[in-house]
Write a protein that holds these residues in place. Sequence first.
Motif, PDB file in Angstrom:
ATOM      1  N   ASN A 159       4.858   3.367  -5.522  1.00 35.64           N
ATOM      2  CA  ASN A 159       6.182   2.756  -5.504  1.00 35.64           C
ATOM      3  C   ASN A 159       7.199   3.820  -5.888  1.00 35.64           C
ATOM      4  O   ASN A 159       7.961   3.665  -6.842  1.00 35.64           O
ATOM      5  N   LEU A 197      11.304  -2.878  -1.270  1.00 29.08           N
ATOM      6  CA  LEU A 197       9.989  -3.182  -1.836  1.00 29.08           C
ATOM      7  C   LEU A 197       9.241  -4.260  -1.065  1.00 29.08           C
ATOM      8  O   LEU A 197       8.183  -4.705  -1.512  1.00 29.08           O
ATOM      9  N   LEU A 206       5.603  -3.291  -0.007  1.00 28.11           N
ATOM     10  CA  LEU A 206       4.787  -3.153  -1.210  1.00 28.11           C
ATOM     11  C   LEU A 206       4.437  -4.521  -1.789  1.00 28.11           C
ATOM     12  O   LEU A 206       3.271  -4.804  -2.100  1.00 28.11           O
TER      13      LEU A 206
END
Length: 310
Positions: free
Chosen positions: A236, A258, A261
Amino acid sequence: MDLGDQGFQPLAALLPRLRLALAGQGEVSFSAPDPDLGLGLYAGEAVPGGRHRSWLVWAEVAEALGAHLLTPERLAGGRVQVRLRRSGAVARFGSDYGAGSEFGRIDKLEDPSTLLGLVQALRRTLPPPGGRILALGVGSGRELQALDWAAGGPHGCEVVGLDKDASALAQAQQRYPDYRFAVQDVQQLGPDWGRFDLILSLSLLQSPGVQIDPLLRTLRSQHLTARGSLVLGFPNVGYSGGELSYGARMRNFAQPDLSLLMADVAQVRRFLHKHGFKVFVTGKHEVFVTALPANSATPPVCLPGKPDTL
């Protein structure tokens, strides 16, 4: 380029000025209240000479602007000179992860959040001496140092490390002559490798060509013992000019996105819950999904009586 006194500027006004100066000059400086004089205050609270901002805030300003925070200068009257320099382009690693590559220069255990997160995840899952550990996508093996740190000394387990890059594995073998390393595509894992008490994989499941569901099914059914655990890491972070910055980076996005992810982490967490694991999701620059058998006791994440350990 010196912007002079910027101590009273709100962040919303200061950021555009800094971005413009960095784009034109590559380096910018300005004066602001000394952060040491405002310890305990929140960012933006009033102090003599302007608004309080900690060094952590200035570090995040530099990160948001793609810049290095240079060594500051202390000025008279409770002020400091903050200095920023534009960093290089965001690193694109391509398909080369071997020895001597740009990616091979990175030591993830020099990032405090990744180091502490990995050690705590391993303290939950590390088998006793004599157990077996499988490390997938192990590369040059730097992260395997965390096994001993998690155990508070030599862990005494058998370690098998697999990766597709022979040059990286050669470095890993030099680091750990007692471990076994082999070239292996994780998508083609066979039952001959046997079963393990812990499977460790960092920054692998989002690699090109890796299909998460089939790999998890294979690991659970063919390579994990009945009491086995997993520690799976998801990157990340982005890299620029030798430094890392928070968040998965997408092309044409000014800030981290994000969504991919979170989707992958949720997919893995859902699979592991479905198959009888207790799952923890922790971390910052590396998001760790830690899975233990549902009926196992959750070990403490620190070593009792050893306050000097990680």
